[in-house]
Enzyme design. Sequence first.
Site, PDB file in Angstrom:
ATOM      1  N   SER A 184      40.507  35.361  52.182  1.00  0.00           N
ATOM      2  CA  SER A 184      42.038  35.701  51.886  1.00  0.00           C
ATOM      3  C   SER A 184      42.870  35.231  52.659  1.00  0.00           C
ATOM      4  O   SER A 184      43.937  34.999  52.336  1.00  0.00           O
ATOM      5  CB  SER A 184      42.064  37.254  51.418  1.00  0.00           C
ATOM      6  OG  SER A 184      41.235  37.836  50.406  1.00  0.00           O
ATOM      7  N   GLY A 294      46.063  27.358  39.426  1.00  0.00           N
ATOM      8  CA  GLY A 294      44.699  27.446  39.417  1.00  0.00           C
ATOM      9  C   GLY A 294      44.282  29.076  38.722  1.00  0.00           C
ATOM     10  O   GLY A 294      43.371  29.206  38.087  1.00  0.00           O
ATOM     11  N   ARG A 320      23.653  47.486  13.160  1.00  0.00           N
ATOM     12  CA  ARG A 320      22.525  48.421  13.620  1.00  0.00           C
ATOM     13  C   ARG A 320      22.833  49.798  12.989  1.00  0.00           C
ATOM     14  O   ARG A 320      24.097  49.943  12.759  1.00  0.00           O
ATOM     15  CB  ARG A 320      22.838  48.635  15.283  1.00  0.00           C
ATOM     16  CG  ARG A 320      22.063  49.733  15.804  1.00  0.00           C
ATOM     17  CD  ARG A 320      20.777  49.554  16.076  1.00  0.00           C
ATOM     18  NE  ARG A 320      20.002  50.708  16.998  1.00  0.00           N
ATOM     19  CZ  ARG A 320      18.837  50.920  17.112  1.00  0.00           C
ATOM     20  NH1 ARG A 320      18.085  50.114  16.516  1.00  0.00           N
ATOM     21  NH2 ARG A 320      18.528  51.835  18.270  1.00  0.00           N
ATOM     22  N   MET A 390      25.774  48.071  22.612  1.00  0.00           N
ATOM     23  CA  MET A 390      24.847  47.595  22.105  1.00  0.00           C
ATOM     24  C   MET A 390      23.444  48.512  22.685  1.00  0.00           C
ATOM     25  O   MET A 390      22.309  48.291  22.086  1.00  0.00           O
ATOM     26  CB  MET A 390      24.437  46.119  22.553  1.00  0.00           C
ATOM     27  CG  MET A 390      25.458  45.294  22.060  1.00  0.00           C
ATOM     28  SD  MET A 390      25.116  43.270  22.488  1.00  0.00           S
ATOM     29  CE  MET A 390      23.565  43.082  21.320  1.00  0.00           C
ATOM     30  N   GLY A 391      23.757  49.326  23.467  1.00  0.00           N
ATOM     31  CA  GLY A 391      22.483  50.234  24.071  1.00  0.00           C
ATOM     32  C   GLY A 391      21.555  49.390  24.624  1.00  0.00           C
ATOM     33  O   GLY A 391      21.806  48.367  25.500  1.00  0.00           O
ATOM     34  N   GLU A 415      40.021  32.438  43.608  1.00  0.00           N
ATOM     35  CA  GLU A 415      41.208  32.104  43.592  1.00  0.00           C
ATOM     36  C   GLU A 415      42.367  33.018  43.920  1.00  0.00           C
ATOM     37  O   GLU A 415      43.396  33.573  43.285  1.00  0.00           O
ATOM     38  CB  GLU A 415      41.620  31.713  42.042  1.00  0.00           C
ATOM     39  CG  GLU A 415      40.702  30.518  41.805  1.00  0.00           C
ATOM     40  CD  GLU A 415      41.276  29.065  41.819  1.00  0.00           C
ATOM     41  OE1 GLU A 415      42.676  29.024  42.389  1.00  0.00           O
ATOM     42  OE2 GLU A 415      41.076  28.089  41.503  1.00  0.00           O
ATOM     43  N   ASN A 419      43.611  42.480  45.002  1.00  0.00           N
ATOM     44  CA  ASN A 419      44.349  42.875  45.905  1.00  0.00           C
ATOM     45  C   ASN A 419      45.545  42.037  46.208  1.00  0.00           C
ATOM     46  O   ASN A 419      46.903  42.358  46.486  1.00  0.00           O
ATOM     47  CB  ASN A 419      43.609  43.616  46.938  1.00  0.00           C
ATOM     48  CG  ASN A 419      43.173  44.883  46.542  1.00  0.00           C
ATOM     49  OD1 ASN A 419      43.404  45.576  45.732  1.00  0.00           O
ATOM     50  ND2 ASN A 419      41.984  45.157  47.480  1.00  0.00           N
TER      51      ASN A 419
END
Length: 436
Positions: A184, A294, A320, A390-391, A415, A419
Amino acid sequence: MAASVSRVLSAGSNVLLGQRASLLAKKCRNFHVSILTNSANNANSANFVSAPSSLDAMKEEEVIMRETVAKMAKAKIQPLVRKMDEVSHMDSSVLSALFENGLMGIEIPADYGGTNSTFFSSILVIEELAKVDPSVSVLCDIQNTLINTLLMKYGTEEQKKKYLPRLATDMVGSFCLSEPQSGSDAFSLKTVAVRDGDHFILNGSKMWISNAEQAGMFLVMANAKPTDGYKGITCFLIDRDSPGLSVGKKEDKLGLRASSTCAIHFDNVKVPVSSILGKFGHGYKYAISMLNEGRIGIAAQMIGLAQGCFDATVPYTMERKQFGKRVWDFQAMQHQIAQIACKIEAARLMVYNAARLKEEGRPFVKQAGMAKYYTAEVAAETTSKCIEWMGGVGFTKDYPVEKFYRDCKIGTIYEGTSNIQLNTIAKFVESEFKNR
């Protein structure tokens, strides 16, 4: 008499009202003309746009680009995603597909063999690729928002002719900034470049360098005048086959495993003065500028990742069945899914807004930081929720959800960490309140 007076007063009132209406109309016309004049005078200003529209409005070419990339990714990349993740290697056919479809030189002018498109198109491409494989997306992102942009902005004509045609057709580039002791705190780097006649001699090491395994050239930040501190940092263009340059071990990462991340070592690497990109000592400025852009690319990657995970999960909840009905039919599930859908949409609009601001030449640094921060948060929450929805199967490699979960974590790190983004945003907030 009273009636006559009333008629007179009424007539006078009507005349007065008519005069006022005429005056008001004239003022409105003058105001309208003034607005039009100011708009015309400020057509190129940062404060006005000629035709405001919705944030997700797109030109025809942008829609075509998005749809083409989506189809290509599904056909060429999706079948290879699991294998590439397992072996931690980008399949050569994927690289070929990116180059063949013009996705590695999106903004490069046609004169140099590029696609001659826009920054916003690059963002759309990054987003679409991330829906299928964020590892492929980040390779494309770095090439377009960092490497190509730096060369187009600051390269000499000779440098452009040497590298841009290759970057558009068959060469991957890599951006070398981070070091073992410089994360950083990016400008505390220790890699140095010492002048020796018409050359510089580079020594040092870089860490966490994306695309290093495939790269044919490197944009390297090195301090060519340490006595000036970070103002000595200069950007050098260095070919992969330069004597003394070596690519170190590939990191065994949690996510983005098909994207190579390696150390780069420079042992008395001899670089001609003509290989300086831009101006001597301006490397730190270029790095800041490119990282700001970026961050919009990484935000697009994160939102594509979140959407890809969401799209792979919701249909499962509609199929499901538990307790005699679809998982989707439980109101608690619908509410959770609706909340995530809202957050993804909000995050996407933040990304598109930052991209449009950048493309229009308007201030965008705060919006880029916000987009990068928020999309990383949304991606983390989305992928976590998707596994829960989805379990047990969501926790297995039989479905792509667990990979998206692993891939998203890097969004809060590279990038600029989350923080760091918050620091940037807070500075803008403070400045805005001071200037009120």
